[in-house]
Motif scaffolding. Structure first.
Motif, mmCIF file in Angstrom:
data_model
loop_
_atom_site.group_PDB
_atom_site.id
_atom_site.type_symbol
_atom_site.label_atom_id
_atom_site.label_comp_id
_atom_site.label_asym_id
_atom_site.label_seq_id
_atom_site.Cartn_x
_atom_site.Cartn_y
_atom_site.Cartn_z
ATOM 1 N N ARG A 1 29.974 -26.719 20.191
ATOM 2 C CA ARG A 1 29.712 -25.905 21.373
ATOM 3 C C ARG A 1 30.911 -26.118 22.054
ATOM 4 N NH1 ARG A 1 24.938 -24.421 23.908
ATOM 5 N NH2 ARG A 1 23.303 -24.118 22.624
ATOM 6 N N LYS A 2 31.599 -25.088 22.794
ATOM 7 C CA LYS A 2 32.713 -25.421 23.518
ATOM 8 C C LYS A 2 32.542 -26.119 24.972
ATOM 9 C CE LYS A 2 35.853 -21.537 22.062
ATOM 10 N NZ LYS A 2 36.259 -20.389 22.366
ATOM 11 N N HIS A 3 31.193 -26.077 25.184
ATOM 12 C CA HIS A 3 30.833 -26.845 26.522
ATOM 13 C C HIS A 3 29.493 -27.688 26.119
ATOM 14 C CE1 HIS A 3 33.323 -24.424 28.846
ATOM 15 N NE2 HIS A 3 32.998 -23.183 28.165
ATOM 16 N N ARG A 4 29.401 -29.033 26.774
ATOM 17 C CA ARG A 4 28.319 -29.561 26.663
ATOM 18 C C ARG A 4 26.701 -28.899 26.579
ATOM 19 N NH1 ARG A 4 26.740 -34.940 26.968
ATOM 20 N NH2 ARG A 4 24.899 -35.666 28.139
ATOM 21 N N HIS A 5 26.166 -29.247 25.526
ATOM 22 C CA HIS A 5 24.764 -28.766 25.435
ATOM 23 C C HIS A 5 24.055 -28.870 26.711
ATOM 24 C CE1 HIS A 5 20.812 -27.573 23.853
ATOM 25 N NE2 HIS A 5 21.553 -27.212 22.691
ATOM 26 N N PRO A 6 23.277 -27.737 27.197
ATOM 27 C CA PRO A 6 22.591 -27.775 28.320
ATOM 28 C C PRO A 6 21.388 -28.792 28.397
ATOM 29 C CG PRO A 6 22.181 -25.669 27.349
ATOM 30 C CD PRO A 6 23.367 -26.367 26.488
ATOM 31 N N LEU A 7 20.992 -29.031 27.170
ATOM 32 C CA LEU A 7 19.833 -29.975 27.083
ATOM 33 C C LEU A 7 20.176 -31.358 26.586
ATOM 34 C CD1 LEU A 7 17.346 -27.581 25.496
ATOM 35 C CD2 LEU A 7 17.454 -28.226 27.740
ATOM 36 N N ALA A 8 21.483 -31.654 26.733
ATOM 37 C CA ALA A 8 21.909 -32.924 26.115
ATOM 38 C C ALA A 8 21.448 -34.188 26.971
ATOM 39 C CB ALA A 8 23.424 -33.094 25.939
ATOM 40 N N ASP A 9 21.296 -34.110 28.376
ATOM 41 C CA ASP A 9 20.676 -35.369 28.902
ATOM 42 C C ASP A 9 19.258 -35.566 28.702
ATOM 43 O OD1 ASP A 9 23.274 -35.521 30.367
ATOM 44 O OD2 ASP A 9 22.545 -34.227 32.076
ATOM 45 N N LEU A 10 18.672 -34.675 28.020
ATOM 46 C CA LEU A 10 17.405 -35.272 27.423
ATOM 47 C C LEU A 10 17.597 -36.544 26.588
ATOM 48 C CD1 LEU A 10 15.358 -31.704 26.739
ATOM 49 C CD2 LEU A 10 15.086 -33.555 28.616
ATOM 50 N N PHE A 11 18.484 -36.790 25.979
ATOM 51 C CA PHE A 11 18.755 -37.932 25.125
ATOM 52 C C PHE A 11 19.660 -38.879 25.791
ATOM 53 C CE2 PHE A 11 18.536 -34.084 22.502
ATOM 54 C CZ PHE A 11 17.364 -34.508 21.665
ATOM 55 N N LYS A 12 19.848 -38.956 27.252
ATOM 56 C CA LYS A 12 20.286 -39.944 27.873
ATOM 57 C C LYS A 12 19.336 -41.011 27.975
ATOM 58 C CE LYS A 12 23.374 -40.716 31.778
ATOM 59 N NZ LYS A 12 24.500 -40.241 32.072
ATOM 60 N N ASP A 13 19.709 -42.479 27.730
ATOM 61 C CA ASP A 13 18.668 -43.288 27.828
ATOM 62 C C ASP A 13 17.238 -43.067 27.633
ATOM 63 O OD1 ASP A 13 20.886 -44.764 28.794
ATOM 64 O OD2 ASP A 13 20.646 -44.078 30.813
ATOM 65 N N VAL A 14 17.078 -42.964 26.334
ATOM 66 C CA VAL A 14 15.686 -42.515 25.900
ATOM 67 C C VAL A 14 14.730 -43.794 26.169
ATOM 68 C CG1 VAL A 14 14.351 -41.864 23.884
ATOM 69 C CG2 VAL A 14 16.699 -41.048 24.105
ATOM 70 N N PRO A 15 13.626 -43.397 27.054
ATOM 71 C CA PRO A 15 12.777 -44.667 27.448
ATOM 72 C C PRO A 15 12.122 -45.367 26.188
ATOM 73 C CG PRO A 15 11.834 -42.506 27.975
ATOM 74 C CD PRO A 15 13.167 -42.197 27.283
ATOM 75 N N MET A 16 12.222 -46.756 26.310
ATOM 76 C CA MET A 16 11.454 -47.554 25.153
ATOM 77 C C MET A 16 10.540 -48.142 25.608
ATOM 78 S SD MET A 16 14.883 -48.762 23.010
ATOM 79 C CE MET A 16 15.049 -50.286 23.876
ATOM 80 N N GLY A 17 9.881 -48.145 26.833
ATOM 81 C CA GLY A 17 8.826 -48.604 27.322
ATOM 82 C C GLY A 17 9.018 -49.480 28.731
ATOM 83 N N GLU A 18 7.884 -49.656 29.289
ATOM 84 C CA GLU A 18 7.892 -50.309 30.654
ATOM 85 C C GLU A 18 8.592 -51.588 30.719
ATOM 86 O OE1 GLU A 18 5.032 -51.511 34.366
ATOM 87 O OE2 GLU A 18 4.238 -50.140 32.937
ATOM 88 N N GLY A 19 9.566 -51.602 31.777
ATOM 89 C CA GLY A 19 10.388 -52.877 31.931
ATOM 90 C C GLY A 19 11.433 -53.038 30.839
ATOM 91 N N LEU A 20 11.626 -52.121 29.792
ATOM 92 C CA LEU A 20 12.905 -52.170 28.906
ATOM 93 C C LEU A 20 13.748 -51.293 29.391
ATOM 94 C CD1 LEU A 20 10.794 -52.162 25.623
ATOM 95 C CD2 LEU A 20 11.850 -54.120 26.782
ATOM 96 N N PRO A 21 15.252 -51.560 28.963
ATOM 97 C CA PRO A 21 16.119 -50.566 29.446
ATOM 98 C C PRO A 21 16.128 -49.170 28.309
ATOM 99 C CG PRO A 21 16.847 -52.235 28.323
ATOM 100 C CD PRO A 21 15.708 -52.561 28.700
ATOM 101 N N GLY A 22 16.430 -48.203 28.853
ATOM 102 C CA GLY A 22 16.401 -47.248 27.887
ATOM 103 C C GLY A 22 17.441 -47.097 26.585
ATOM 104 N N LEU A 23 17.042 -46.611 25.677
ATOM 105 C CA LEU A 23 17.952 -46.571 24.477
ATOM 106 C C LEU A 23 19.071 -45.672 24.790
ATOM 107 C CD1 LEU A 23 18.275 -47.119 21.455
ATOM 108 C CD2 LEU A 23 17.146 -45.128 20.931
ATOM 109 N N HIS A 24 20.378 -46.437 24.872
ATOM 110 C CA HIS A 24 21.531 -45.850 25.345
ATOM 111 C C HIS A 24 22.229 -45.328 24.237
ATOM 112 C CE1 HIS A 24 24.785 -44.732 27.939
ATOM 113 N NE2 HIS A 24 25.519 -45.586 27.366
ATOM 114 N N MET A 25 22.647 -44.273 24.152
ATOM 115 C CA MET A 25 23.218 -43.512 22.671
ATOM 116 C C MET A 25 24.897 -43.830 22.717
ATOM 117 S SD MET A 25 21.142 -41.734 21.381
ATOM 118 C CE MET A 25 19.199 -41.774 21.794
#
Length: 152
Positions: free
Chosen positions: A21-45
């Motif tokens: 795509r010529k521009h960032r996908h409008p839903l790309a932020d859904l994959f930002k720091d995917v949650p891994m559980g309470e008290g854990l940092p998100g999975l950073h891509m």
């Protein structure tokens, strides 16, 4: 052969697969720091490009629909820049109010340097913080006269 359509989506002419795509996908932020559980940092891509490519794969090429009724939403993690050097997000339930901006202190606040603590010292510190938070919460919920705010 590939060609961009009017929306800036570049597809393989033969298969119709979205290649870019010529521009960032409008839903790309859904994959930002995917949650891994309470008290854990998100999975950073790692890179925003990875989030973008995952969005193309999932939403454009796999034809998955975007979330309709999400249970949680991303909010900026105020501590991430100091902790990791990058802006990250944390996920909170959808009905969680937005955080109120805290004014920065006029003077620097100094705390103990814990960089040399071993595992036992860290555990003791965590327990002490937890006990203090519980005591503060109990006092916050106490009757005004217990807090020293009212007459007996």
């Amino acid at each position: 052969m590939a060609k961009a359509d009017k929306d800036g989506i570049i597809r393989d002419r033969r298969t119709g697969i979205v290649l870019a795509r010529k521009h960032r996908h409008p839903l790309a932020d859904l994959f930002k720091d995917v949650p891994m559980g309470e008290g854990l940092p998100g999975l950073h891509m790692g890179l925003p490009e990875v989030e973008h490519l995952l969005a193309i794969h999932v939403f454009d090429n796999m034809d998955c629909s975007p979330p309709r009724n999400p249970l949680y939403r991303a909010v900026p993690d105020p501590d991430s820049l100091n902790a990791t050097g990058t802006d990250r997000v944390i996920y909170v339930p959808v009905d969680t109010p937005n955080p109120v901006a805290v004014e920065e202190a006029d003077e620097q606040i100094f705390v103990a340097d814990i960089s040399d603590y071993d595992a036992d010292q860290m555990a003791a510190l965590k327990l002490q913080i937890q006990q203090k938070e519980i005591a503060d919460k109990m006092l916050e919920q106490a009757d005004p006269h217990v807090r020293g705010e009212g007459d007996l």
